[in-house]
Design a protein around this motif. Structure first.
Motif, mmCIF file in Angstrom:
data_model
loop_
_atom_site.group_PDB
_atom_site.id
_atom_site.type_symbol
_atom_site.label_atom_id
_atom_site.label_comp_id
_atom_site.label_asym_id
_atom_site.label_seq_id
_atom_site.Cartn_x
_atom_site.Cartn_y
_atom_site.Cartn_z
ATOM 1 N N TYR A 202 0.825 -1.211 0.000
ATOM 2 C CA TYR A 202 0.000 0.000 0.000
ATOM 3 C C TYR A 202 0.857 1.258 0.000
ATOM 4 O O TYR A 202 0.651 2.177 -0.812
ATOM 5 C CB TYR A 202 -0.936 -0.047 1.209
ATOM 6 C CG TYR A 202 -1.414 1.280 1.742
ATOM 7 C CD1 TYR A 202 -2.387 2.015 1.076
ATOM 8 C CD2 TYR A 202 -0.905 1.784 2.939
ATOM 9 C CE1 TYR A 202 -2.849 3.230 1.585
ATOM 10 C CE2 TYR A 202 -1.352 2.988 3.454
ATOM 11 C CZ TYR A 202 -2.319 3.710 2.775
ATOM 12 O OH TYR A 202 -2.763 4.903 3.284
ATOM 13 N N MET A 203 1.852 1.328 0.874
ATOM 14 C CA MET A 203 2.715 2.499 0.935
ATOM 15 C C MET A 203 3.592 2.610 -0.306
ATOM 16 O O MET A 203 3.861 3.715 -0.794
ATOM 17 C CB MET A 203 3.575 2.457 2.197
ATOM 18 C CG MET A 203 2.816 2.716 3.489
ATOM 19 S SD MET A 203 1.931 4.307 3.497
ATOM 20 C CE MET A 203 3.276 5.476 3.262
ATOM 21 N N ALA A 204 4.039 1.460 -0.844
ATOM 22 C CA ALA A 204 4.860 1.482 -2.051
ATOM 23 C C ALA A 204 4.069 2.027 -3.236
ATOM 24 O O ALA A 204 4.577 2.848 -4.019
ATOM 25 C CB ALA A 204 5.371 0.075 -2.354
ATOM 26 N N ILE A 205 2.810 1.591 -3.377
ATOM 27 C CA ILE A 205 1.967 2.081 -4.474
ATOM 28 C C ILE A 205 1.680 3.565 -4.298
ATOM 29 O O ILE A 205 1.703 4.337 -5.267
ATOM 30 C CB ILE A 205 0.651 1.277 -4.522
ATOM 31 C CG1 ILE A 205 0.939 -0.176 -4.927
ATOM 32 C CG2 ILE A 205 -0.331 1.909 -5.499
ATOM 33 C CD1 ILE A 205 -0.261 -1.084 -4.818
ATOM 34 N N LEU A 206 1.427 3.978 -3.064
ATOM 35 C CA LEU A 206 1.154 5.393 -2.789
ATOM 36 C C LEU A 206 2.355 6.258 -3.166
ATOM 37 O O LEU A 206 2.220 7.291 -3.831
ATOM 38 C CB LEU A 206 0.807 5.575 -1.311
ATOM 39 C CG LEU A 206 0.500 7.005 -0.849
ATOM 40 C CD1 LEU A 206 -0.748 7.539 -1.544
ATOM 41 C CD2 LEU A 206 0.335 7.064 0.666
ATOM 42 N N VAL A 207 3.552 5.844 -2.765
ATOM 43 C CA VAL A 207 4.764 6.597 -3.077
ATOM 44 C C VAL A 207 5.031 6.585 -4.578
ATOM 45 O O VAL A 207 5.395 7.619 -5.167
ATOM 46 C CB VAL A 207 5.968 6.012 -2.313
ATOM 47 C CG1 VAL A 207 7.277 6.608 -2.817
ATOM 48 C CG2 VAL A 207 5.822 6.271 -0.816
ATOM 49 N N LEU A 208 4.840 5.443 -5.214
ATOM 50 C CA LEU A 208 5.070 5.346 -6.656
ATOM 51 C C LEU A 208 4.125 6.255 -7.430
ATOM 52 O O LEU A 208 4.535 6.950 -8.369
ATOM 53 C CB LEU A 208 4.887 3.893 -7.106
ATOM 54 C CG LEU A 208 5.103 3.611 -8.600
ATOM 55 C CD1 LEU A 208 6.531 3.948 -8.996
ATOM 56 C CD2 LEU A 208 4.784 2.161 -8.921
ATOM 57 N N ALA A 209 2.856 6.269 -7.031
ATOM 58 C CA ALA A 209 1.864 7.093 -7.739
ATOM 59 C C ALA A 209 2.157 8.581 -7.563
ATOM 60 O O ALA A 209 2.153 9.348 -8.544
ATOM 61 C CB ALA A 209 0.469 6.758 -7.232
#
Length: 488
Positions: free
Chosen positions: A467-474
């Motif tokens: 979840y945090m990885a996707i948030l940071v990537l986006a």
């Protein structure tokens, strides 16, 4: 716990009545953590950011000569592209992962982690000072206003990072229940959320910066974003009969309506900045007196009348507490963050002048204020009324101010050592609102796809990590494309 927008879009048939009940019980009847533990968490998470900043500063200092010797432009451009991904990855590993760990599986060891982190930070600072004397670095930074803006930027980044982690983590058993919002009285980590948003908005408001109110559309521009989000949440929640913890704000009220109400009062009752603190004290004093004379029992009771105010009594009456919090934050923001070193100069008129002196005494002022706020918060908590986010009483206001200025004070001291801004911080700053909304959307998607309450620890951690990885990537992709959401 703030519901995500996606969760509210679900048909009612996708959530069984038993699951709905279990979700409500999961966030109900909680009592919070200890104030000491909140102090430790408020110290260690900024320390992760500071440690990463110092480490990045050391790395840049060591590799500066190598970059200067580079003559191949193509290789230098490729290196810059690689640095973007590398820096973002390092920020994620050294800031996001430790924050997630302290709020979940390592929560029982937060005191030890705090001590070890600060020992590492002091060691890194000593090494950095050995490479580049501290006095020469401080003297090279001239503008105190830029310095304070940098501190506030770091503070807002930490606030948003913790918010993004906790809004999903709270749905899992791996997140300690004592960190979630307290039912009536208590000091849970998530109790700081709405209060911190009020403080963060007030510190950088036009009033705090001594700017005149907008001539055209000021009230609409300040209130409409929160009202739109508030009514969207209300309509979607009622439309699908989704679970709502009524005791948090009321039947119809929500977090966004509170922010809208504070903005509305601030816009309609506009007073000079130097009177904001006095008005804030008056508002909080009268409000606390009314609570002690019976309002607290009324607000905490389960009885609700047919009227709109009675149905939303917690959200409606707590506005006065949040407005007082806003007014005090405006006063502190103007006095400490945009006119540095002024208070101590009244008692010590012969203080050394210059950028270095202003930075040092500004940091000292903020930390002295924070100590006073913690003392006041403890006194009100012990002898007037226990901390209650649900009512936003005076003890809660002092608790929120103390916690927030603790973080700002730590970054004020750190700015004497390094002004290195993290790439992840810039990513969040670029789209602060969009980051929060995207986190809510992802939270909703996770809740739709799995039973978070009964998820085992390894699965919970994996989901939170992704979840945090996707948030940071986006959000980092938006920054790379130079896109920003600003619709008011």
């Amino acid at each position: 716990m703030e519901m995500s927008l996606i969760q509210h879009l679900l048909p009612h048939t996708t959530t069984s009545q038993s699951h709905k009940t279990s979700k409500e019980e999961f966030v109900s009847n909680l009592h919070g953590s200890s104030i000491l533990e909140i102090v430790a968490l408020s110290a260690v998470i900024p320390a992760f950011v500071l440690l990463r900043q110092v480490a990045a500063h050391i790395y840049e200092t060591v590799s500066e000569d190598k970059r200067a010797d580079s003559s191949n432009c193509a290789e230098e451009l490729k290196s810059q592209e690689g640095n973007y991904v590398g820096e973002l990855t390092a920020d994620f590993i050294l800031v996001v992962l430790p924050t997630l760990g302290c709020l979940t599986v390592f929560s029982e060891h937060v005191y030890g982690i705090t001590v070890y982190t600060y020992l590492m930070l002091l060691t890194a600072i000593v090494y950095l000072n050995w490479q580049q004397p501290l006095t020469s670095y401080v003297q090279s930074n001239a503008l105190a206003s830029t310095y304070q803006t940098s501190c506030l930027s770091c503070y807002r980044f930490v606030m948003m990072l913790v918010t993004c982690v906790t809004i999903l983590a709270v749905d899992f058993n791996v997140f300690p229940r004592r960190f979630a919002k307290a039912e009536t009285y208590g000091t849970g980590m998530m109790d700081l959320g709405v209060g911190s948003f009020v403080v963060a908005n007030a510190l950088v408001s036009r009033q705090a910066r001594n700017l005149a109110p907008r001539k055209h559309g000021g009230v609409v521009r300040n209130v409409s974003p929160h009202l739109i989000l508030g009514f969207m949440r209300l309509a979607l929640t009622k439309g699908v009969d989704y679970q709502v913890h009524v005791g948090e704000y009321g039947v119809h009220w929500n977090f966004y309506f509170t922010l809208a109400a504070v903005s509305l009062l601030t816009s309609l009752i506009h007073i000079p900045t130097y009177y904001c603190g006095l008005l804030g004290v008056v508002v909080l004093t009268v409000y606390q007196a009314l609570l002690l004379f019976g309002w607290n029992k009324y607000l905490l009771s389960s009885d609700r009348g047919p009227g709109l105010v009675s149905l939303n009594k917690e959200g409606f009456f707590s506005i006065f507490g949040y407005w007082g919090l806003h007014l005090l934050s405006v006063q502190f923001g103007q006095y400490l963050c945009f006119t540095t070193g002024r208070f101590l100069k009244k008692f010590f008129p012969n203080l050394e002048k210059g950028a270095a002196s202003q930075k040092w005494w500004a940091a000292v002022e903020i930390l002295l204020l924070d100590i006073i706020l913690w003392m006041l918060g403890i006194l009100f908590h012990q002898f007037v009324e226990n901390v209650s986010r649900r009512m936003c009483n005076v003890a809660y206001v002092m608790f929120v101010l103390a916690q927030n200025f603790q973080v700002i004070g730590l970054f004020s001291l750190a700015d004497l050592v390094t002004k290195r801004k993290l790439l992840l911080q810039e990513v969040f700053d670029k789209n602060l609102l969009l980051t929060f909304l995207l986190a809510n959307v992802l939270t909703g998607l996770v809740n739709l796809s799995m039973n978070t309450v009964n998820a085992p620890v390894p699965v919970s951690l994996l989901v939170l990590l992704l979840y945090m990885a996707i948030l940071v990537l986006a959000t980092s992709s938006l920054k790379a494309l130079n896109l920003r959401l600003k619709f008011w």
